[in-house]
Design a protein around this motif. Structure first.
Motif, PDB file in Angstrom:
ATOM      1  N   LYS A 114       0.778  -1.189   0.093  1.00 15.77           N
ATOM      2  CA  LYS A 114      -0.208  -0.035   0.238  1.00 15.77           C
ATOM      3  C   LYS A 114       0.820   1.210  -0.126  1.00 15.77           C
ATOM      4  O   LYS A 114       0.553   2.201  -0.837  1.00 15.77           O
ATOM      5  CB  LYS A 114      -0.983  -0.060   1.227  1.00 15.77           C
ATOM      6  CG  LYS A 114      -1.707   1.205   1.424  1.00 15.77           C
ATOM      7  CD  LYS A 114      -2.893   1.207   0.285  1.00 15.77           C
ATOM      8  CE  LYS A 114      -3.960   2.524   0.625  1.00 15.77           C
ATOM      9  NZ  LYS A 114      -4.763   2.576  -0.449  1.00 15.77           N
ATOM     10  N   GLU A 146       1.623   2.754  -3.467  1.00 10.79           N
ATOM     11  CA  GLU A 146       0.493   3.390  -4.441  1.00 10.79           C
ATOM     12  C   GLU A 146       0.684   4.714  -5.045  1.00 10.79           C
ATOM     13  O   GLU A 146       0.457   4.935  -6.175  1.00 10.79           O
ATOM     14  CB  GLU A 146      -0.911   3.358  -3.595  1.00 10.79           C
ATOM     15  CG  GLU A 146      -1.990   3.755  -4.482  1.00 10.79           C
ATOM     16  CD  GLU A 146      -3.387   3.566  -3.567  1.00 10.79           C
ATOM     17  OE1 GLU A 146      -4.272   3.788  -4.021  1.00 10.79           O
ATOM     18  OE2 GLU A 146      -3.293   3.547  -2.230  1.00 10.79           O
ATOM     19  N   TYR A 156      -3.342  -3.756  -3.622  1.00 10.27           N
ATOM     20  CA  TYR A 156      -2.409  -3.044  -2.393  1.00 10.27           C
ATOM     21  C   TYR A 156      -3.016  -3.911  -1.379  1.00 10.27           C
ATOM     22  O   TYR A 156      -3.789  -4.164  -0.902  1.00 10.27           O
ATOM     23  CB  TYR A 156      -2.567  -1.738  -2.309  1.00 10.27           C
ATOM     24  CG  TYR A 156      -2.138  -0.769  -3.469  1.00 10.27           C
ATOM     25  CD1 TYR A 156      -0.885  -0.667  -3.815  1.00 10.27           C
ATOM     26  CD2 TYR A 156      -3.398  -0.191  -4.322  1.00 10.27           C
ATOM     27  CE1 TYR A 156      -0.519   0.012  -4.939  1.00 10.27           C
ATOM     28  CE2 TYR A 156      -2.801   0.351  -5.459  1.00 10.27           C
ATOM     29  CZ  TYR A 156      -1.520   0.538  -5.895  1.00 10.27           C
ATOM     30  OH  TYR A 156      -1.160   1.229  -6.772  1.00 10.27           O
TER      31      TYR A 156
END
Length: 163
Positions: free
Chosen positions: A124, A127, A143
């Motif tokens: 994540k 991202e 993610y």
């Protein structure tokens, strides 16, 4: 694939990589069928569209570049460092076709373009870097929040204690 291009029909391939081919290389092909993904450079598209196709999942057009094309296909597990392109140039293009898990954060993107055809699973925290660098996406990006993802492909049997 060299032998496949000399055949009349190209068939039953997960990925057909035409990135190193010339227009004349397609002249002897009468049909392309049962192919998951065709990867073709922009200059080859007119010739490719003249070849009859049946049961082709998708065609991904690779833009012309003075750099190199780094092509990764299949089911891959890679570190986030691959996106830095430390041994390449900023004009290079990264093409990922298949299912890929990124196991560490993407801290630097050193490619001019990133093209994804398939599924990419990344941390994540990556991202923003990844979303800003991907120029074409045919598939999905997911993610994860943990240190390392657990991936189940449907053939796993888990005991009640796991849950």
């Amino acid at each position: 694939m060299e032998n496949a291009l000399q055949a009349t029909v190209i068939e039953n391939m997960g990925v057909l990589d035409l990135t190193s081919k010339k227009t004349d290389d397609l002249s002897g092909i009468s049909e392309i069928r049962n192919v998951g993904v065709i990867l073709a450079p922009q200059f080859l598209m007119d010739a490719l569209l003249k070849v009859p196709q049946k049961n082709v999942g998708m065609t991904v057009t690779i833009p012309d570049t003075p750099g190199k094309i780094k092509l990764l296909t299949g089911q891959l597990t890679l570190s986030g460092e691959i996106f830095a392109n430390s041994a390449g140039s900023e004009e290079d293009i990264l093409v990922i076709a298949g299912q890929t898990i990124i196991t560490s954060p993407i801290e630097n993107v050193g490619f001019n373009e990133i093209i994804i055809a398939g599924q990419l699973i990344a941390p994540k925290v990556s991202e923003a870097a990844l979303a800003g660098a991907v120029t074409k996406l045919a598939g999905q990006i997911a993610y994860y929040h943990s240190q390392l993802p657990r991936l189940f492909l449907g053939n796993d049997s888990l005991p009640k204690a796991f849950f």
